[in-house]
Design a protein around this motif. Structure first.
Motif, PDB file in Angstrom:
ATOM      1  N   ASP A 156       0.851  -1.186   0.000  1.00 23.71           N
ATOM      2  CA  ASP A 156       0.000   0.000   0.000  1.00 23.71           C
ATOM      3  C   ASP A 156       0.889   1.239   0.000  1.00 23.71           C
ATOM      4  O   ASP A 156       2.063   1.196   0.351  1.00 23.71           O
ATOM      5  N   GLY A 157       0.294   2.351  -0.423  1.00 25.28           N
ATOM      6  CA  GLY A 157       1.058   3.587  -0.491  1.00 25.28           C
ATOM      7  C   GLY A 157       0.142   4.773  -0.689  1.00 25.28           C
ATOM      8  O   GLY A 157      -1.064   4.633  -0.913  1.00 25.28           O
ATOM      9  N   TRP A 158       0.713   5.940  -0.616  1.00 23.49           N
ATOM     10  CA  TRP A 158      -0.054   7.177  -0.728  1.00 23.49           C
ATOM     11  C   TRP A 158       0.647   8.115  -1.707  1.00 23.49           C
ATOM     12  O   TRP A 158       1.823   7.943  -2.043  1.00 23.49           O
ATOM     13  N   ALA A 159      -0.095   9.125  -2.145  1.00 26.35           N
ATOM     14  CA  ALA A 159       0.452  10.141  -3.037  1.00 26.35           C
ATOM     15  C   ALA A 159      -0.334  11.424  -2.844  1.00 26.35           C
ATOM     16  O   ALA A 159      -1.474  11.407  -2.382  1.00 26.35           O
ATOM     17  N   TRP A 160       0.271  12.538  -3.200  1.00 27.06           N
ATOM     18  CA  TRP A 160      -0.438  13.813  -3.152  1.00 27.06           C
ATOM     19  C   TRP A 160      -0.059  14.646  -4.368  1.00 27.06           C
ATOM     20  O   TRP A 160       1.008  14.476  -4.961  1.00 27.06           O
ATOM     21  N   TYR A 161      -0.970  15.527  -4.744  1.00 24.40           N
ATOM     22  CA  TYR A 161      -0.794  16.370  -5.922  1.00 24.40           C
ATOM     23  C   TYR A 161      -1.291  17.767  -5.605  1.00 24.40           C
ATOM     24  O   TYR A 161      -2.324  17.937  -4.952  1.00 24.40           O
ATOM     25  N   GLY A 162      -0.558  18.772  -6.060  1.00 24.78           N
ATOM     26  CA  GLY A 162      -0.978  20.153  -5.870  1.00 24.78           C
ATOM     27  C   GLY A 162      -0.617  20.982  -7.094  1.00 24.78           C
ATOM     28  O   GLY A 162       0.388  20.717  -7.769  1.00 24.78           O
ATOM     29  N   SER A 163      -1.448  21.972  -7.405  1.00 23.18           N
ATOM     30  CA  SER A 163      -1.172  22.819  -8.554  1.00 23.18           C
ATOM     31  C   SER A 163      -1.793  24.193  -8.355  1.00 23.18           C
ATOM     32  O   SER A 163      -2.760  24.351  -7.597  1.00 23.18           O
ATOM     33  N   VAL A 164      -1.228  25.187  -9.025  1.00 21.44           N
ATOM     34  CA  VAL A 164      -1.781  26.535  -9.074  1.00 21.44           C
ATOM     35  C   VAL A 164      -1.683  27.014 -10.509  1.00 21.44           C
ATOM     36  O   VAL A 164      -0.751  26.638 -11.248  1.00 21.44           O
ATOM     37  N   GLU A 165      -2.641  27.822 -10.928  1.00 18.63           N
ATOM     38  CA  GLU A 165      -2.589  28.373 -12.278  1.00 18.63           C
ATOM     39  C   GLU A 165      -3.200  29.765 -12.307  1.00 18.63           C
ATOM     40  O   GLU A 165      -4.056  30.109 -11.491  1.00 18.63           O
TER      41      GLU A 165
END
Length: 255
Positions: free
Chosen positions: A137-146
């Protein structure tokens, strides 16, 4: 050029819907003329994006199928089946929440994220993901600005995942990316053309890393009868590079 829109309204509060606006930073000019001919003019700031849903609006998507294997090599070669679902809800006109889920034999993944406007200048997105499968099992994260406007476009995003995380493609054996950063910008110079630059950094699970810098400049010449374009890239890790120059023009009114 800004689009125009007009309609007759009843006395009282006025609600404007389905305006012909473009994505990004907008400045809406509202002119109200009463029966006596008096004009009231207002300027309203607005940030619009296809990633934002109107308040109370739902969207959803369901998919199911089988993994396509050896595409363009073998005919009708399919692997394990899978299913996925996604949904979004507009909490307000400036805040949208989304969820995603996918499952295959011995594998599942879930994600929850939000998209929101920061003032009338930026659009931001934040997403958390978790998966469980044969690799653990594992996790991830994502972030963005525009930021998108008529003159300037800016975008930046970053994704990071632990070694045990797999999205649906990774579960089926495709390249697993643990870190990915993207930064891009575009500048509209009006009659002097447009300029775009982008930088991408990607790090894979096996430790391989690549970083790419690219840029494009284009301009219309001779009353927009000829378009000149210059683009190039360099792969900063390996040192590879390339460039392209092109001219586009009509041979006649029909060709």
């Amino acid at each position: 050029m800004s689009p125009d829109f007009s309609q007759a309204v009843d006395p009282g509060a006025v609600r404007l819907t389905d305006l012909p606006i473009t994505a990004g930073t907008n400045r809406i000019r509202v002119v109200i003329t009463d029966q006596a001919g008096r004009r009231t003019e207002l300027f309203l700031p607005l940030y619009s994006s296809i990633d934002l849903l109107a308040q109370g609006l739902w969207t959803f998507n369901l998919e199911g199928g089988a993994e396509r294997q050896q595409y363009a090599i073998e005919s009708n070669d399919y692997g394990p089946v899978f299913g996925s679902a996604a949904a979004g809800f507009g909490v307000s006109d400036r805040l949208t929440v989304r969820g995603y889920g996918a499952a295959a034999d011995g594998y599942w993944m879930g994600a929850l994220g939000t998209t929101f406007a920061i003032g009338n200048f930026l659009l931001a997105e934040a997403t958390g993901m978790y998966s469980q499968g044969p690799e653990g099992d594992g996790w991830a994260w994502y972030g963005s600005v525009e930021h998108v406007s008529q003159r300037l476009n800016l975008f930046a995003s970053y994704m990071h995942s632990s070694s045990g995380f797999r999205d649906l493609a990774g579960h089926f054996g495709y390249t697993v990316v643990t870190d990915q950063a993207i930064v891009s910008g575009g500048l509209n110079l009006d009659r002097f053309g447009t300029l775009n630059v982008a930088y991408v950094l990607q790090r894979e699970l096996d430790g391989d890393q690549s970083s790419l810098l690219s840029g494009t400049y284009g301009i219309d010449l001779f009353d927009r009868q000829v378009h000149f374009s210059l683009s190039g890239y360099t792969e900063l890790t390996e040192g590879d590079w390339g460039a392209d120059v092109s001219l586009t023009f009509p041979l006649s009114r029909r060709a």
